[in-house]
Design a protein around this motif. Structure first.
Motif, PDB file in Angstrom:
ATOM      1  N   ALA A  51      55.107 -82.459 -10.513  1.00 53.33           N
ATOM      2  CA  ALA A  51      54.505 -81.999 -11.767  1.00 53.33           C
ATOM      3  C   ALA A  51      53.619 -80.777 -11.561  1.00 53.33           C
ATOM      4  O   ALA A  51      53.011 -80.282 -12.510  1.00 53.33           O
ATOM      5  CB  ALA A  51      53.706 -83.127 -12.403  1.00 53.33           C
ATOM      6  N   GLY A  52      53.535 -80.285 -10.310  1.00 47.27           N
ATOM      7  CA  GLY A  52      52.759 -79.089 -10.027  1.00 47.27           C
ATOM      8  C   GLY A  52      51.397 -79.342  -9.418  1.00 47.27           C
ATOM      9  O   GLY A  52      50.596 -78.418  -9.258  1.00 47.27           O
ATOM     10  N   ASN A  53      51.124 -80.602  -9.064  1.00 47.23           N
ATOM     11  CA  ASN A  53      49.825 -80.968  -8.515  1.00 47.23           C
ATOM     12  C   ASN A  53      49.838 -80.930  -6.990  1.00 47.23           C
ATOM     13  O   ASN A  53      50.885 -80.882  -6.364  1.00 47.23           O
ATOM     14  CB  ASN A  53      49.436 -82.364  -8.998  1.00 47.23           C
ATOM     15  N   ARG A  54      48.638 -80.994  -6.404  1.00 49.24           N
ATOM     16  CA  ARG A  54      48.508 -81.029  -4.942  1.00 49.24           C
ATOM     17  C   ARG A  54      48.028 -82.408  -4.494  1.00 49.24           C
ATOM     18  O   ARG A  54      47.114 -82.983  -5.096  1.00 49.24           O
ATOM     19  CB  ARG A  54      47.502 -79.987  -4.458  1.00 49.24           C
ATOM     20  N   ALA A  55      48.617 -82.907  -3.419  1.00 46.68           N
ATOM     21  CA  ALA A  55      48.223 -84.194  -2.842  1.00 46.68           C
ATOM     22  C   ALA A  55      47.851 -83.987  -1.379  1.00 46.68           C
ATOM     23  O   ALA A  55      48.547 -83.271  -0.644  1.00 46.68           O
ATOM     24  CB  ALA A  55      49.358 -85.205  -2.956  1.00 46.68           C
ATOM     25  N   PHE A  56      46.758 -84.627  -0.957  1.00 46.99           N
ATOM     26  CA  PHE A  56      46.295 -84.528   0.424  1.00 46.99           C
ATOM     27  C   PHE A  56      46.060 -85.923   0.991  1.00 46.99           C
ATOM     28  O   PHE A  56      45.506 -86.789   0.313  1.00 46.99           O
ATOM     29  CB  PHE A  56      44.994 -83.735   0.515  1.00 46.99           C
ATOM     30  N   ILE A  57      46.452 -86.121   2.232  1.00 40.56           N
ATOM     31  CA  ILE A  57      46.063 -87.321   2.961  1.00 40.56           C
ATOM     32  C   ILE A  57      44.608 -87.169   3.379  1.00 40.56           C
ATOM     33  O   ILE A  57      44.178 -86.090   3.783  1.00 40.56           O
ATOM     34  CB  ILE A  57      46.963 -87.510   4.209  1.00 40.56           C
ATOM     35  N   CYS A  58      43.848 -88.253   3.294  1.00 45.71           N
ATOM     36  CA  CYS A  58      42.440 -88.237   3.717  1.00 45.71           C
ATOM     37  C   CYS A  58      42.189 -89.539   4.476  1.00 45.71           C
ATOM     38  O   CYS A  58      41.916 -90.585   3.872  1.00 45.71           O
ATOM     39  CB  CYS A  58      41.534 -88.111   2.499  1.00 45.71           C
ATOM     40  N   THR A  59      42.293 -89.508   5.799  1.00 50.25           N
ATOM     41  CA  THR A  59      42.369 -90.725   6.599  1.00 50.25           C
ATOM     42  C   THR A  59      41.530 -90.640   7.867  1.00 50.25           C
ATOM     43  O   THR A  59      41.174 -89.551   8.321  1.00 50.25           O
ATOM     44  CB  THR A  59      43.841 -90.994   6.989  1.00 50.25           C
ATOM     45  N   ARG A  61      42.840 -91.731  10.577  1.00 53.14           N
ATOM     46  CA  ARG A  61      43.868 -91.710  11.614  1.00 53.14           C
ATOM     47  C   ARG A  61      44.098 -90.321  12.198  1.00 53.14           C
ATOM     48  O   ARG A  61      43.829 -89.312  11.567  1.00 53.14           O
ATOM     49  CB  ARG A  61      45.194 -92.239  11.052  1.00 53.14           C
ATOM     50  N   SER A  62      44.659 -90.322  13.404  1.00 53.52           N
ATOM     51  CA  SER A  62      45.138 -89.084  14.004  1.00 53.52           C
ATOM     52  C   SER A  62      46.364 -88.610  13.243  1.00 53.52           C
ATOM     53  O   SER A  62      47.167 -89.428  12.776  1.00 53.52           O
ATOM     54  CB  SER A  62      45.524 -89.333  15.469  1.00 53.52           C
ATOM     55  N   PRO A  63      46.558 -87.295  13.110  1.00 52.01           N
ATOM     56  CA  PRO A  63      47.768 -86.815  12.427  1.00 52.01           C
ATOM     57  C   PRO A  63      49.057 -87.281  13.091  1.00 52.01           C
ATOM     58  O   PRO A  63      50.067 -87.481  12.412  1.00 52.01           O
ATOM     59  CB  PRO A  63      47.628 -85.288  12.475  1.00 52.01           C
ATOM     60  N   LEU A  64      49.041 -87.492  14.409  1.00 49.41           N
ATOM     61  CA  LEU A  64      50.248 -87.930  15.105  1.00 49.41           C
ATOM     62  C   LEU A  64      50.499 -89.420  14.940  1.00 49.41           C
ATOM     63  O   LEU A  64      51.569 -89.906  15.309  1.00 49.41           O
ATOM     64  CB  LEU A  64      50.176 -87.573  16.594  1.00 49.41           C
ATOM     65  N   ALA A  71      54.328 -89.252   6.406  1.00 44.87           N
ATOM     66  CA  ALA A  71      54.164 -87.808   6.570  1.00 44.87           C
ATOM     67  C   ALA A  71      55.238 -87.016   5.834  1.00 44.87           C
ATOM     68  O   ALA A  71      55.032 -85.841   5.509  1.00 44.87           O
ATOM     69  CB  ALA A  71      54.189 -87.456   8.058  1.00 44.87           C
ATOM     70  N   ALA A  72      56.388 -87.651   5.565  1.00 50.38           N
ATOM     71  CA  ALA A  72      57.491 -86.957   4.890  1.00 50.38           C
ATOM     72  C   ALA A  72      57.236 -86.748   3.401  1.00 50.38           C
ATOM     73  O   ALA A  72      57.949 -85.969   2.751  1.00 50.38           O
ATOM     74  CB  ALA A  72      58.792 -87.733   5.088  1.00 50.38           C
ATOM     75  N   GLY A  77      48.574 -80.999   2.705  1.00 45.96           N
ATOM     76  CA  GLY A  77      47.776 -80.949   3.918  1.00 45.96           C
ATOM     77  C   GLY A  77      47.144 -82.295   4.183  1.00 45.96           C
ATOM     78  O   GLY A  77      47.456 -83.285   3.513  1.00 45.96           O
ATOM     79  N   MET A  78      46.260 -82.333   5.149  1.00 48.36           N
ATOM     80  CA  MET A  78      45.648 -83.604   5.527  1.00 48.36           C
ATOM     81  C   MET A  78      44.258 -83.418   6.098  1.00 48.36           C
ATOM     82  O   MET A  78      43.967 -82.418   6.756  1.00 48.36           O
ATOM     83  CB  MET A  78      46.536 -84.331   6.536  1.00 48.36           C
TER      84      MET A  78
END
Length: 269
Positions: A51-59, A61-64, A71-72, A77-78
């Protein structure tokens, strides 16, 4: 749906959940990975972004250690490692690791107490002295040995049994500001006080400039600083009481796809 908006999503207890006892029975490789989002939550995140919005992970955890299926999803970003590592697209906005004196203190406390720990970094996680259960063998016998297994030899936070974590904070906090956050199974994580989800969100929003209305989804007390930075804080139905009290909206539990429910209720999908 109006102007573009920006949302920050915690992982564990928010986008997905794995029973802690079940996780301890998994292989080392599986145990370190985040939970997988349900089909309903995955679809809701995809529709939110479409819909044109931005989503970010905020955790924390390590990115790996974020599961490939998580992650898919189309995140912009994160903010990982409880705000110590922040990335938007390919741009790394923040990368603040624990200083050597704190890691030396961790090594000292582990040797004294016989406890083990988990070092977490932007390049993955490594157990020390068998990890927090003491049973993750073989593993390095010292923090220095564990750091040799991490590219760049840096760690951004550490998870220890809570009594050992309190000792580290007591001894090292005179030299540097440290935070402690209680987790499951009698463990706590120790990191720099300056590293928090709220600071990470503030960094991302400053970088974006045109974030629009902002939303934060979480369940744990380390999400409270995130809630302070967004227009609409959303607590999961399984959230801690203090998190629910700080939220503008309490949605369903993670087991009932609360993220999907809230996005629909807010008219964002």
């Amino acid at each position: 749906m109006g102007e573009r908006v920006t949302a920050f999503f915690d992982i564990d207890g928010t986008l997905g959940w794995t029973d802690p006892a079940a996780r301890e029975r998994m292989s080392d490789e599986e145990r370190k990975l985040s939970p997988v989002p349900s089909l309903a939550v995955s679809d809701a995140v995809r529709r939110f972004v479409a819909a044109g919005n931005r989503a970010f992970i905020c955790t924390g955890r390590s990115p790996l250690d974020i599961h490939p299926k998580m992650a898919a999803l189309p995140f912009s970003g994160m903010a990982c490692l409880a705000g110590a590592y922040v990335k938007v697209g390919k741009a790394v906005l923040r990368d603040v690791a624990l200083p050597p004196e704190v890691l030396a203190c961790v090594d000292e406390v582990l040797a004294e107490t016989g406890a083990g720990a988990l070092l977490e970094s932007a390049h993955g996680s490594v157990d020390v002295r068998g990890g927090t259960t003491g049973a993750r063998q073989p593993s390095p016998a010292s923090v220095a040995g564990a750091l040799e297994r991490i590219p760049g030899g840096r760690a951004h936070k550490v998870v220890l049994p809570t009594p050992a974590a309190r000792l580290v904070v007591e001894r090292a906090s005179g030299a540097v500001g440290l935070s402690i956050m209680e987790l499951e199974l009698g463990n706590s994580e120790v990191g720099l006080l300056e590293n928090c989800k709220g600071g990470a969100a503030r960094t991302i929003l400053g970088y974006l400039g045109d974030a629009g209305a902002t939303y934060g989804f979480g369940d744990s007390e380390n999400d409270l600083s995130l809630f302070e930075q967004v227009d609409m804080p959303v607590a999961m139905g399984n959230a801690a009481p203090a998190v629910k009290a700080a939220a503008a909206l309490v949605t369903d539990t993670v087991g009932d796809d609360g993220v999907a429910t809230a996005l629909a209720r807010l008219g964002l999908v």
